[in-house]
Write a protein that holds these residues in place. Structure first.
Motif, PDB file in Angstrom:
ATOM      1  N   ILE A 309      24.921  39.617 -38.536  1.00 15.36           N
ATOM      2  CA  ILE A 309      25.176  38.171 -38.508  1.00 15.36           C
ATOM      3  C   ILE A 309      24.736  37.589 -39.842  1.00 15.36           C
ATOM      4  O   ILE A 309      23.642  37.892 -40.330  1.00 15.36           O
ATOM      5  CB  ILE A 309      24.389  37.479 -37.381  1.00 15.36           C
ATOM      6  CG1 ILE A 309      24.761  38.047 -36.017  1.00 15.36           C
ATOM      7  CG2 ILE A 309      24.599  35.969 -37.413  1.00 15.36           C
ATOM      8  CD1 ILE A 309      23.856  37.563 -34.906  1.00 15.36           C
ATOM      9  N   THR A 310      25.577  36.737 -40.416  1.00 20.12           N
ATOM     10  CA  THR A 310      25.178  35.955 -41.594  1.00 20.12           C
ATOM     11  C   THR A 310      24.876  34.542 -41.112  1.00 20.12           C
ATOM     12  O   THR A 310      25.782  33.741 -40.857  1.00 20.12           O
ATOM     13  CB  THR A 310      26.284  35.942 -42.660  1.00 20.12           C
ATOM     14  OG1 THR A 310      26.596  37.286 -43.024  1.00 20.12           O
ATOM     15  CG2 THR A 310      25.830  35.157 -43.888  1.00 20.12           C
ATOM     16  N   ALA A 311      23.600  34.245 -40.915  1.00 24.39           N
ATOM     17  CA  ALA A 311      23.186  32.973 -40.308  1.00 24.39           C
ATOM     18  C   ALA A 311      23.190  31.847 -41.336  1.00 24.39           C
ATOM     19  O   ALA A 311      22.755  32.025 -42.478  1.00 24.39           O
ATOM     20  CB  ALA A 311      21.803  33.122 -39.691  1.00 24.39           C
ATOM     21  N   VAL A 312      23.676  30.708 -40.893  1.00 22.16           N
ATOM     22  CA  VAL A 312      23.750  29.505 -41.734  1.00 22.16           C
ATOM     23  C   VAL A 312      23.010  28.374 -41.022  1.00 22.16           C
ATOM     24  O   VAL A 312      23.117  28.220 -39.790  1.00 22.16           O
ATOM     25  CB  VAL A 312      25.220  29.110 -42.002  1.00 22.16           C
ATOM     26  CG1 VAL A 312      25.290  27.829 -42.828  1.00 22.16           C
ATOM     27  CG2 VAL A 312      25.952  30.253 -42.697  1.00 22.16           C
ATOM     28  N   ASN A 313      22.283  27.549 -41.781  1.00 23.39           N
ATOM     29  CA  ASN A 313      21.562  26.416 -41.186  1.00 23.39           C
ATOM     30  C   ASN A 313      22.497  25.532 -40.351  1.00 23.39           C
ATOM     31  O   ASN A 313      23.630  25.253 -40.745  1.00 23.39           O
ATOM     32  CB  ASN A 313      20.919  25.556 -42.273  1.00 23.39           C
ATOM     33  CG  ASN A 313      19.565  26.072 -42.685  1.00 23.39           C
ATOM     34  OD1 ASN A 313      18.907  26.801 -41.939  1.00 23.39           O
ATOM     35  ND2 ASN A 313      19.118  25.697 -43.886  1.00 23.39           N
ATOM     36  N   GLY A 314      21.988  25.109 -39.197  1.00 27.05           N
ATOM     37  CA  GLY A 314      22.737  24.203 -38.342  1.00 27.05           C
ATOM     38  C   GLY A 314      23.745  24.872 -37.438  1.00 27.05           C
ATOM     39  O   GLY A 314      24.451  24.194 -36.689  1.00 27.05           O
ATOM     40  N   ARG A 315      23.826  26.218 -37.471  1.00 29.47           N
ATOM     41  CA  ARG A 315      24.817  26.923 -36.653  1.00 29.47           C
ATOM     42  C   ARG A 315      24.115  27.721 -35.552  1.00 29.47           C
ATOM     43  O   ARG A 315      22.977  28.183 -35.693  1.00 29.47           O
ATOM     44  CB  ARG A 315      25.644  27.874 -37.523  1.00 29.47           C
ATOM     45  CG  ARG A 315      26.368  27.196 -38.680  1.00 29.47           C
ATOM     46  CD  ARG A 315      27.433  26.228 -38.189  1.00 29.47           C
ATOM     47  NE  ARG A 315      28.472  26.909 -37.455  1.00 29.47           N
ATOM     48  CZ  ARG A 315      29.559  27.442 -38.030  1.00 29.47           C
ATOM     49  NH1 ARG A 315      29.711  27.380 -39.348  1.00 29.47           N
ATOM     50  NH2 ARG A 315      30.475  28.041 -37.303  1.00 29.47           N
ATOM     51  N   ASN A 316      24.834  27.891 -34.430  1.00 31.23           N
ATOM     52  CA  ASN A 316      24.369  28.710 -33.309  1.00 31.23           C
ATOM     53  C   ASN A 316      25.256  29.945 -33.188  1.00 31.23           C
ATOM     54  O   ASN A 316      26.477  29.872 -33.404  1.00 31.23           O
ATOM     55  CB  ASN A 316      24.416  27.923 -31.997  1.00 31.23           C
ATOM     56  CG  ASN A 316      23.436  26.768 -31.984  1.00 31.23           C
ATOM     57  OD1 ASN A 316      22.472  26.767 -32.733  1.00 31.23           O
ATOM     58  ND2 ASN A 316      23.675  25.788 -31.127  1.00 31.23           N
ATOM     59  N   TYR A 317      24.643  31.071 -32.787  1.00 31.35           N
ATOM     60  CA  TYR A 317      25.378  32.330 -32.654  1.00 31.35           C
ATOM     61  C   TYR A 317      25.051  32.958 -31.298  1.00 31.35           C
ATOM     62  O   TYR A 317      23.885  32.948 -30.867  1.00 31.35           O
ATOM     63  CB  TYR A 317      25.002  33.281 -33.785  1.00 31.35           C
ATOM     64  CG  TYR A 317      25.242  32.693 -35.158  1.00 31.35           C
ATOM     65  CD1 TYR A 317      26.455  32.868 -35.808  1.00 31.35           C
ATOM     66  CD2 TYR A 317      24.262  31.937 -35.791  1.00 31.35           C
ATOM     67  CE1 TYR A 317      26.689  32.325 -37.058  1.00 31.35           C
ATOM     68  CE2 TYR A 317      24.483  31.381 -37.036  1.00 31.35           C
ATOM     69  CZ  TYR A 317      25.703  31.569 -37.661  1.00 31.35           C
ATOM     70  OH  TYR A 317      25.927  31.000 -38.910  1.00 31.35           O
ATOM     71  N   ASN A 318      26.061  33.471 -30.651  1.00 28.08           N
ATOM     72  CA  ASN A 318      25.895  34.159 -29.372  1.00 28.08           C
ATOM     73  C   ASN A 318      26.312  35.621 -29.528  1.00 28.08           C
ATOM     74  O   ASN A 318      27.427  35.916 -29.969  1.00 28.08           O
ATOM     75  CB  ASN A 318      26.756  33.505 -28.286  1.00 28.08           C
ATOM     76  CG  ASN A 318      26.335  32.075 -28.004  1.00 28.08           C
ATOM     77  OD1 ASN A 318      25.169  31.816 -27.730  1.00 28.08           O
ATOM     78  ND2 ASN A 318      27.279  31.146 -28.088  1.00 28.08           N
ATOM     79  N   VAL A 319      25.398  36.529 -29.161  1.00 27.98           N
ATOM     80  CA  VAL A 319      25.673  37.961 -29.230  1.00 27.98           C
ATOM     81  C   VAL A 319      25.423  38.532 -27.832  1.00 27.98           C
ATOM     82  O   VAL A 319      24.314  38.409 -27.294  1.00 27.98           O
ATOM     83  CB  VAL A 319      24.767  38.669 -30.253  1.00 27.98           C
ATOM     84  CG1 VAL A 319      25.125  40.158 -30.327  1.00 27.98           C
ATOM     85  CG2 VAL A 319      24.893  38.018 -31.622  1.00 27.98           C
ATOM     86  N   SER A 320      26.444  39.150 -27.257  1.00 25.53           N
ATOM     87  CA  SER A 320      26.288  39.711 -25.916  1.00 25.53           C
ATOM     88  C   SER A 320      26.886  41.105 -25.855  1.00 25.53           C
ATOM     89  O   SER A 320      27.871  41.419 -26.535  1.00 25.53           O
ATOM     90  CB  SER A 320      26.955  38.807 -24.877  1.00 25.53           C
ATOM     91  OG  SER A 320      28.346  38.719 -25.108  1.00 25.53           O
ATOM     92  N   VAL A 321      26.267  41.941 -25.034  1.00 23.57           N
ATOM     93  CA  VAL A 321      26.744  43.305 -24.799  1.00 23.57           C
ATOM     94  C   VAL A 321      26.953  43.453 -23.300  1.00 23.57           C
ATOM     95  O   VAL A 321      26.107  43.070 -22.489  1.00 23.57           O
ATOM     96  CB  VAL A 321      25.723  44.347 -25.290  1.00 23.57           C
ATOM     97  CG1 VAL A 321      26.164  45.761 -24.905  1.00 23.57           C
ATOM     98  CG2 VAL A 321      25.550  44.251 -26.791  1.00 23.57           C
ATOM     99  N   SER A 322      28.115  44.004 -22.944  1.00 25.16           N
ATOM    100  CA  SER A 322      28.388  44.204 -21.521  1.00 25.16           C
ATOM    101  C   SER A 322      28.971  45.607 -21.321  1.00 25.16           C
ATOM    102  O   SER A 322      29.555  46.190 -22.246  1.00 25.16           O
ATOM    103  CB  SER A 322      29.378  43.154 -21.000  1.00 25.16           C
ATOM    104  OG  SER A 322      30.616  43.264 -21.676  1.00 25.16           O
ATOM    105  N   ILE A 323      28.750  46.129 -20.130  1.00 25.51           N
ATOM    106  CA  ILE A 323      29.314  47.436 -19.750  1.00 25.51           C
ATOM    107  C   ILE A 323      30.367  47.191 -18.707  1.00 25.51           C
ATOM    108  O   ILE A 323      30.111  46.517 -17.697  1.00 25.51           O
ATOM    109  CB  ILE A 323      28.224  48.374 -19.207  1.00 25.51           C
ATOM    110  CG1 ILE A 323      27.182  48.642 -20.297  1.00 25.51           C
ATOM    111  CG2 ILE A 323      28.832  49.667 -18.720  1.00 25.51           C
ATOM    112  CD1 ILE A 323      26.017  49.492 -19.831  1.00 25.51           C
ATOM    113  N   ASP A 324      31.555  47.713 -18.937  1.00 27.84           N
ATOM    114  CA  ASP A 324      32.658  47.507 -18.011  1.00 27.84           C
ATOM    115  C   ASP A 324      33.193  48.885 -17.585  1.00 27.84           C
ATOM    116  O   ASP A 324      33.081  49.869 -18.322  1.00 27.84           O
ATOM    117  CB  ASP A 324      33.772  46.694 -18.687  1.00 27.84           C
ATOM    118  CG  ASP A 324      34.776  46.195 -17.667  1.00 27.84           C
ATOM    119  OD1 ASP A 324      34.478  46.289 -16.468  1.00 27.84           O
ATOM    120  OD2 ASP A 324      35.846  45.720 -18.113  1.00 27.84           O
ATOM    121  N   ALA A 325      33.726  48.922 -16.435  1.00 27.35           N
ATOM    122  CA  ALA A 325      34.327  50.181 -15.927  1.00 27.35           C
ATOM    123  C   ALA A 325      35.626  49.833 -15.212  1.00 27.35           C
ATOM    124  O   ALA A 325      35.749  48.786 -14.574  1.00 27.35           O
ATOM    125  CB  ALA A 325      33.366  50.883 -14.963  1.00 27.35           C
TER     126      ALA A 325
END
Length: 331
Positions: A309-325
């Protein structure tokens, strides 16, 4: 041509004219039978007193008259007074001394406005407090354009007999006087701005409906909805919509948020998560990070996922990992 007419109309005209001229030429000393205090409410409700001929009424304004742009005074006139048109006069005074009080009956002052009662059984006066104002005038009210400013927080009204040769019933007549505030179509907005926990408040700029506005001492706004925005180099921009009610104060509290980037992480239970090489204790959390490059590593058994992630002031980031079958059925 006017003086060719005789009877009550001529008496009414001459009485009003004489009272007006006498009062405005110089201050007069007079004695009243009694003084009645009529408190004008702050919330728009009506209050009333009863007064007789030769009584006076002190219209006492509320301590906080921020929302009051005028006073409406209504008289219920008894039949005996209405029948003797022009026999009873009302006067609004300026320069009253001493300060009106219920235990005082001797006064001095100047008439600013004057009139008489009859033949109607009611009379309504509008006394402005501000100019200009939005007081709605009508054919059924008398707007006192020459009304003086209130003194000691009061207006002074006097009732008196203005004609000789009247009946005893007239002398014993009682009038009901009611007063209510004429409220401005505005309300007050006050802002409570709170910095992030553990920090001191830094500078910010407030906009109301797109206009740069100082709200340090609150502000009067027209009733209805308004858009509020806070912009700062130190915090995230905040946007709110607030509804202003007539003659009421509204407090808007805004909790400022740090401008630093925020990263929300979500992964299945049991996932090993490393943020910039440091293991995280929880699989669902939000991190406040510094601007720049960051690396997230997710490990589930032998399976590993890496994201940067390249984070910038004032920004929000969502990172999620899921397992699907997926399940399929062979023919």
């Amino acid at each position: 041509m006017l003086f060719a007419h005789r009877g009550p109309c001529l008496k009414y005209f001459l009485t009003a004219l004489a009272l007006s001229m006498a009062g405005k030429l110089s201050a007069e000393d007079f004695r009243v039978h009694a003084l009645r205090i009529l408190d004008v409410s702050q919330d728009g409700s009506q209050s009333s007193v009863t007064a007789g001929i030769n009584d006076s009424i002190a219209l006492r304004l509320p301590e906080d008259a921020t929302y009051v742009e005028g006073i409406e005074v209504s008289f219920k006139v008894p039949q005996s007074v209405a029948d003797w048109r022009g026999s009873v006069a009302w006067s609004l005074y300026s320069g009253i001394t001493p300060v009106p009080a219920e235990n005082k009956i001797n006064y001095s002052g100047n008439r600013a406005e004057v009139g008489t009662f009859g033949p109607s059984l009611s009379l309504t006066l509008q006394i402005p407090l501000t100019s200009p104002n939005n007081i709605k005038k009508s054919a059924y009210t008398r707007y006192l354009s020459d009304a003086p400013a209130p003194e000691n927080g009061m207006f002074f009204l006097r009732l008196q007999l203005a004609m000789k040769g009247t009946s005893d019933d007239l002398m014993n007549a009682k009038l009901e006087i009611s007063a209510r505030p004429i409220l401005i179509d505005k309300g007050r907005l006050e802002l409570d701005v709170v910095p992030p926990d553990g920090t001191e408040l830094q500078s910010y700029t407030t906009f109301i409906d797109g206009k740069n506005t100082d709200l340090s001492d609150g502000i009067l706004l027209s009733t209805g909805s308004h858009d509020i925005s806070l912009v700062s180099d130190f915090y995230r921009d905040e946007f709110r919509t607030v509804t202003i009610s007539q003659a009421q104060s509204t407090m808007l509290r805004i909790q400022l948020r740090d401008i630093a980037p925020m990263v929300s992480v979500s992964a299945p239970a049991g996932t090993e998560i490393l943020f910039d090489g440091e293991e995280l204790d929880d699989t669902r959390l939000t991190l406040t990070v510094t601007p720049g490059e960051h690396v997230l590593r997710f490990r589930i058994g032998d399976y590993e996922v890496v994201r940067s992630i390249t984070a910038v002031n004032g920004r929000n980031y969502n990172v999620s990992v899921s397992i699907d079958a997926s399940v399929t059925e062979d023919d």
